[in-house]
Design a protein around this motif. Sequence first.
Motif, short mmCIF file in Angstrom:
data_model
loop_
_atom_site.label_atom_id
_atom_site.label_comp_id
_atom_site.label_asym_id
_atom_site.label_seq_id
_atom_site.Cartn_x
_atom_site.Cartn_y
_atom_site.Cartn_z
N UNK A 135 -5.57 7.86 -7.58
CA UNK A 135 -6.43 7.35 -6.30
C UNK A 135 -7.33 6.33 -6.83
N UNK A 136 -7.76 6.06 -7.85
CA UNK A 136 -8.83 4.95 -8.51
C UNK A 136 -8.20 3.51 -8.36
N UNK A 137 -6.74 3.66 -8.31
CA UNK A 137 -5.85 2.34 -8.51
C UNK A 137 -5.73 1.89 -6.83
N UNK A 138 -6.04 2.50 -5.95
CA UNK A 138 -5.65 2.30 -4.41
C UNK A 138 -6.60 1.96 -3.79
N UNK A 139 -6.76 0.69 -3.02
CA UNK A 139 -7.70 0.55 -2.17
C UNK A 139 -7.61 1.05 -0.79
N UNK A 140 -6.44 0.90 -0.34
CA UNK A 140 -6.35 1.48 1.31
C UNK A 140 -4.71 2.01 1.18
N UNK A 141 -4.56 2.73 2.04
CA UNK A 141 -3.07 3.43 2.34
C UNK A 141 -2.79 2.86 3.72
N UNK A 196 -1.51 -0.04 -0.83
CA UNK A 196 0.04 0.65 -0.84
C UNK A 196 0.26 1.01 0.54
N UNK A 197 1.60 0.41 0.88
CA UNK A 197 2.11 0.51 2.12
C UNK A 197 3.36 1.43 1.91
#
Length: 254
Positions: free
Chosen positions: A64-70, A46-47
Amino acid sequence: MDQRGCGRSIPHASEPDADLATNTTWYLVEDLEVLREHLGIERWLVLGGSWGSTLALSYAETYPERVTELVLRGIFTLQRRELDWYYEGAAGQLFPERYADFLEQVPGVAPGDRIAAYHRLLFDPDPTVHVPAGKAWTTWESSTSSLFENPDRIEESTLAAHATAFARIENHYFVHHGFFREGQLLDEASALRDIPGVIVQGRYDVVCPPITAWELHQAWPGSELVIVPDAGHAFDEPGTLHQLIEATDRFASR
Protein backbone atom coordinates in the motif's frame (compact mmCIF):
# COMPACT_ATOMS: atom_id res chain seq x y z
CA MET A 1 3.60 -5.10 -18.89
CA ASP A 2 2.87 -8.36 -20.66
CA GLN A 3 2.27 -10.75 -17.79
CA ARG A 4 3.90 -14.16 -17.60
CA GLY A 5 2.87 -16.42 -20.46
CA CYS A 6 1.14 -13.86 -22.67
CA GLY A 7 1.85 -11.10 -25.17
CA ARG A 8 5.59 -10.86 -25.81
CA SER A 9 6.57 -12.61 -22.59
CA ILE A 10 8.26 -15.98 -22.98
CA PRO A 11 7.74 -18.87 -22.71
CA HIS A 12 4.27 -18.30 -24.17
CA ALA A 13 1.37 -20.17 -22.60
CA SER A 14 0.20 -21.40 -26.01
CA GLU A 15 3.22 -23.72 -26.34
CA PRO A 16 2.07 -27.38 -26.29
CA ASP A 17 4.16 -28.19 -23.23
CA ALA A 18 3.49 -24.91 -21.38
CA ASP A 19 4.23 -25.10 -17.65
CA LEU A 20 2.39 -22.51 -15.54
CA ALA A 21 3.78 -23.63 -12.20
CA THR A 22 5.44 -20.25 -11.61
CA ASN A 23 2.50 -18.26 -12.98
CA THR A 24 0.70 -17.22 -9.80
CA THR A 25 -0.85 -14.05 -8.41
CA TRP A 26 2.00 -13.57 -5.98
CA TYR A 27 4.71 -14.01 -8.57
CA LEU A 28 2.94 -11.34 -10.64
CA VAL A 29 2.76 -9.00 -7.65
CA GLU A 30 6.52 -9.36 -7.24
CA ASP A 31 6.98 -8.84 -10.99
CA LEU A 32 5.26 -5.47 -10.58
CA GLU A 33 7.64 -4.57 -7.77
CA VAL A 34 10.65 -5.55 -9.89
CA LEU A 35 9.31 -3.37 -12.71
CA ARG A 36 8.69 -0.40 -10.38
CA GLU A 37 12.21 -0.61 -8.99
CA HIS A 38 13.72 -1.06 -12.45
CA LEU A 39 11.98 2.11 -13.66
CA GLY A 40 13.02 4.06 -10.57
CA ILE A 41 9.43 4.94 -9.60
CA GLU A 42 8.90 5.59 -5.90
CA ARG A 43 5.08 5.51 -5.91
CA TRP A 44 2.57 5.10 -8.71
CA LEU A 45 -1.09 5.06 -9.66
CA VAL A 46 -2.24 1.52 -10.44
CA LEU A 47 -5.05 0.93 -12.95
CA GLY A 48 -6.57 -2.43 -13.80
CA GLY A 49 -9.77 -3.98 -15.10
CA SER A 50 -11.29 -7.43 -14.76
CA TRP A 51 -8.34 -9.74 -13.91
CA GLY A 52 -6.33 -6.51 -13.83
CA SER A 53 -8.50 -5.31 -10.95
CA THR A 54 -7.66 -8.55 -9.11
CA LEU A 55 -3.95 -8.03 -9.65
CA ALA A 56 -4.14 -4.32 -8.78
CA LEU A 57 -5.93 -5.09 -5.51
CA SER A 58 -3.44 -7.86 -4.70
CA TYR A 59 -0.54 -5.51 -5.32
CA ALA A 60 -2.05 -2.59 -3.41
CA GLU A 61 -2.94 -4.72 -0.40
CA THR A 62 0.62 -6.08 -0.35
CA TYR A 63 2.42 -2.78 -1.02
CA PRO A 64 0.00 0.00 0.00
CA GLU A 65 2.89 2.39 0.63
CA ARG A 66 3.81 2.20 -3.07
CA VAL A 67 0.35 3.10 -4.43
CA THR A 68 -0.79 6.72 -4.77
CA GLU A 69 -4.27 5.90 -6.15
CA LEU A 70 -6.23 3.03 -7.67
CA VAL A 71 -8.48 3.15 -10.73
CA LEU A 72 -10.33 -0.14 -11.15
CA ARG A 73 -12.91 -1.52 -13.58
CA GLY A 74 -15.09 -4.63 -13.70
CA ILE A 75 -14.19 -5.88 -10.24
CA PHE A 76 -13.23 -9.54 -10.00
CA THR A 77 -12.05 -11.17 -6.77
CA LEU A 78 -12.12 -14.88 -7.75
CA GLN A 79 -14.69 -15.84 -5.16
CA ARG A 80 -16.32 -19.20 -5.83
CA ARG A 81 -19.70 -17.61 -6.55
CA GLU A 82 -18.15 -15.36 -9.23
CA LEU A 83 -16.68 -18.35 -11.06
CA ASP A 84 -19.85 -20.41 -10.68
CA TRP A 85 -22.00 -17.55 -12.00
CA TYR A 86 -20.09 -17.12 -15.23
CA TYR A 87 -18.73 -20.57 -16.08
CA GLU A 88 -21.01 -23.13 -14.47
CA GLY A 89 -24.35 -22.12 -15.96
CA ALA A 90 -26.12 -19.08 -14.50
CA ALA A 91 -24.82 -16.51 -16.97
CA GLY A 92 -25.78 -18.91 -19.75
CA GLN A 93 -29.41 -18.12 -19.04
CA LEU A 94 -28.77 -14.67 -20.51
CA PHE A 95 -26.76 -15.95 -23.49
CA PRO A 96 -28.14 -19.46 -24.08
CA GLU A 97 -26.90 -19.83 -27.66
CA ARG A 98 -23.40 -18.68 -26.73
CA TYR A 99 -23.28 -20.90 -23.66
CA ALA A 100 -24.41 -23.86 -25.74
CA ASP A 101 -21.31 -23.34 -27.89
CA PHE A 102 -19.18 -23.25 -24.74
CA LEU A 103 -20.70 -26.53 -23.53
CA GLU A 104 -20.01 -28.35 -26.82
CA GLN A 105 -16.45 -28.96 -25.63
CA VAL A 106 -17.59 -30.56 -22.36
CA PRO A 107 -20.78 -32.49 -23.19
CA GLY A 108 -22.49 -34.16 -20.28
CA VAL A 109 -20.39 -32.43 -17.63
CA ALA A 110 -22.53 -31.26 -14.72
CA PRO A 111 -22.56 -27.69 -13.36
CA GLY A 112 -19.78 -27.32 -10.85
CA ASP A 113 -17.33 -29.42 -12.85
CA ARG A 114 -17.05 -27.45 -16.10
CA ILE A 115 -13.99 -25.37 -15.21
CA ALA A 116 -12.19 -28.57 -14.20
CA ALA A 117 -13.29 -30.34 -17.38
CA TYR A 118 -11.94 -27.48 -19.48
CA HIS A 119 -8.69 -27.68 -17.54
CA ARG A 120 -8.14 -31.22 -18.76
CA LEU A 121 -8.75 -30.18 -22.37
CA LEU A 122 -6.72 -26.98 -22.29
CA PHE A 123 -3.64 -28.65 -20.86
CA ASP A 124 -3.75 -31.66 -23.14
CA PRO A 125 -0.52 -31.39 -25.21
CA ASP A 126 -2.37 -32.32 -28.42
CA PRO A 127 -3.25 -29.13 -30.40
CA THR A 128 -6.31 -30.85 -31.84
CA VAL A 129 -7.63 -30.94 -28.27
CA HIS A 130 -6.38 -27.76 -26.61
CA VAL A 131 -6.83 -25.32 -29.52
CA PRO A 132 -10.60 -25.92 -30.02
CA ALA A 133 -11.07 -25.78 -26.25
CA GLY A 134 -9.14 -22.50 -26.09
CA LYS A 135 -11.21 -20.98 -28.87
CA ALA A 136 -14.50 -22.02 -27.24
CA TRP A 137 -13.45 -20.70 -23.82
CA THR A 138 -12.24 -17.38 -25.22
CA THR A 139 -15.22 -16.93 -27.55
CA TRP A 140 -17.62 -17.31 -24.62
CA GLU A 141 -15.94 -14.38 -22.87
CA SER A 142 -15.43 -12.22 -25.95
CA SER A 143 -19.08 -12.60 -27.04
CA THR A 144 -20.48 -11.59 -23.65
CA SER A 145 -18.07 -8.82 -22.64
CA SER A 146 -19.76 -5.90 -24.36
CA LEU A 147 -23.23 -4.46 -23.99
CA PHE A 148 -23.59 -5.25 -27.70
CA GLU A 149 -21.58 -7.97 -29.42
CA ASN A 150 -18.27 -6.79 -30.85
CA PRO A 151 -17.44 -8.87 -33.98
CA ASP A 152 -13.79 -7.78 -33.98
CA ARG A 153 -13.33 -8.94 -30.39
CA ILE A 154 -14.97 -12.26 -31.18
CA GLU A 155 -12.80 -12.76 -34.27
CA GLU A 156 -9.66 -12.16 -32.21
CA SER A 157 -10.72 -14.97 -29.89
CA THR A 158 -10.43 -17.48 -32.77
CA LEU A 159 -6.69 -16.87 -33.25
CA ALA A 160 -5.11 -20.09 -32.02
CA ALA A 161 -2.11 -18.78 -30.07
CA HIS A 162 -4.05 -15.98 -28.41
CA ALA A 163 -7.03 -18.16 -27.56
CA THR A 164 -4.93 -20.99 -26.15
CA ALA A 165 -2.79 -18.74 -23.95
CA PHE A 166 -5.76 -16.66 -22.77
CA ALA A 167 -7.85 -19.70 -21.86
CA ARG A 168 -5.02 -21.66 -20.27
CA ILE A 169 -3.92 -18.78 -18.05
CA GLU A 170 -7.46 -17.91 -16.94
CA ASN A 171 -8.37 -21.52 -16.28
CA HIS A 172 -5.11 -22.15 -14.42
CA TYR A 173 -5.91 -19.31 -12.04
CA PHE A 174 -9.50 -20.45 -11.60
CA VAL A 175 -8.70 -24.06 -10.68
CA HIS A 176 -6.27 -22.66 -8.09
CA HIS A 177 -8.85 -20.14 -6.80
CA GLY A 178 -6.56 -17.28 -7.78
CA PHE A 179 -4.08 -18.48 -5.16
CA PHE A 180 -6.27 -16.79 -2.54
CA ARG A 181 -8.25 -18.05 0.38
CA GLU A 182 -11.97 -17.50 -0.21
CA GLY A 183 -12.86 -13.80 0.09
CA GLN A 184 -9.28 -12.72 0.76
CA LEU A 185 -9.23 -9.52 -1.31
CA LEU A 186 -12.38 -8.16 0.34
CA ASP A 187 -11.29 -9.30 3.79
CA GLU A 188 -8.00 -7.43 3.44
CA ALA A 189 -9.42 -4.26 1.86
CA SER A 190 -8.68 -2.37 5.09
CA ALA A 191 -5.09 -2.16 3.77
CA LEU A 192 -6.43 0.31 1.18
CA ARG A 193 -7.78 2.77 3.77
CA ASP A 194 -5.22 5.48 2.95
CA ILE A 195 -5.42 4.99 -0.83
CA PRO A 196 -8.01 7.02 -2.73
CA GLY A 197 -9.60 5.23 -5.65
CA VAL A 198 -12.34 5.04 -8.23
CA ILE A 199 -14.24 1.86 -9.09
CA VAL A 200 -15.83 1.98 -12.56
CA GLN A 201 -18.47 -0.69 -13.11
CA GLY A 202 -20.79 -1.38 -16.04
CA ARG A 203 -24.38 -1.84 -14.92
CA TYR A 204 -24.86 -4.75 -17.33
CA ASP A 205 -21.51 -6.44 -16.80
CA VAL A 206 -22.28 -10.15 -17.17
CA VAL A 207 -18.67 -11.31 -16.81
CA CYS A 208 -18.12 -9.55 -13.47
CA PRO A 209 -21.53 -8.52 -12.09
CA PRO A 210 -21.77 -5.26 -10.11
CA ILE A 211 -22.34 -6.93 -6.74
CA THR A 212 -18.60 -7.47 -6.27
CA ALA A 213 -17.83 -3.83 -7.06
CA TRP A 214 -20.45 -2.84 -4.50
CA GLU A 215 -18.94 -5.13 -1.86
CA LEU A 216 -15.45 -3.74 -2.50
CA HIS A 217 -16.78 -0.18 -2.22
CA GLN A 218 -18.34 -1.05 1.15
CA ALA A 219 -15.10 -2.59 2.40
CA TRP A 220 -12.88 0.27 1.15
CA PRO A 221 -13.90 3.61 2.73
CA GLY A 222 -11.65 5.70 0.49
CA SER A 223 -13.27 4.51 -2.73
CA GLU A 224 -15.73 6.13 -5.13
CA LEU A 225 -18.07 3.83 -7.03
CA VAL A 226 -19.20 4.90 -10.50
CA ILE A 227 -21.87 2.73 -12.12
CA VAL A 228 -21.95 3.26 -15.88
CA PRO A 229 -25.64 2.84 -16.83
CA ASP A 230 -25.16 1.74 -20.45
CA ALA A 231 -22.12 -0.53 -20.31
CA GLY A 232 -21.13 -4.15 -20.00
CA HIS A 233 -17.71 -5.50 -19.07
CA ALA A 234 -15.40 -4.14 -21.79
CA PHE A 235 -13.15 -1.18 -21.01
CA ASP A 236 -13.62 0.44 -24.42
CA GLU A 237 -17.34 1.10 -24.21
CA PRO A 238 -17.76 4.90 -24.35
CA GLY A 239 -19.15 5.51 -20.88
CA THR A 240 -16.63 3.25 -19.18
CA LEU A 241 -13.66 4.62 -21.09
CA HIS A 242 -14.73 8.18 -20.29
CA GLN A 243 -14.89 7.42 -16.57
CA LEU A 244 -11.49 5.70 -16.56
CA ILE A 245 -9.85 8.66 -18.32
CA GLU A 246 -11.67 11.18 -16.14
CA ALA A 247 -10.55 9.48 -12.92
CA THR A 248 -6.96 9.10 -14.10
CA ASP A 249 -6.76 12.72 -15.24
CA ARG A 250 -8.26 13.91 -11.96
CA PHE A 251 -5.65 12.04 -9.96
CA ALA A 252 -2.88 13.29 -12.27
CA SER A 253 -3.81 16.88 -11.46
CA ARG A 254 -3.50 16.35 -7.69
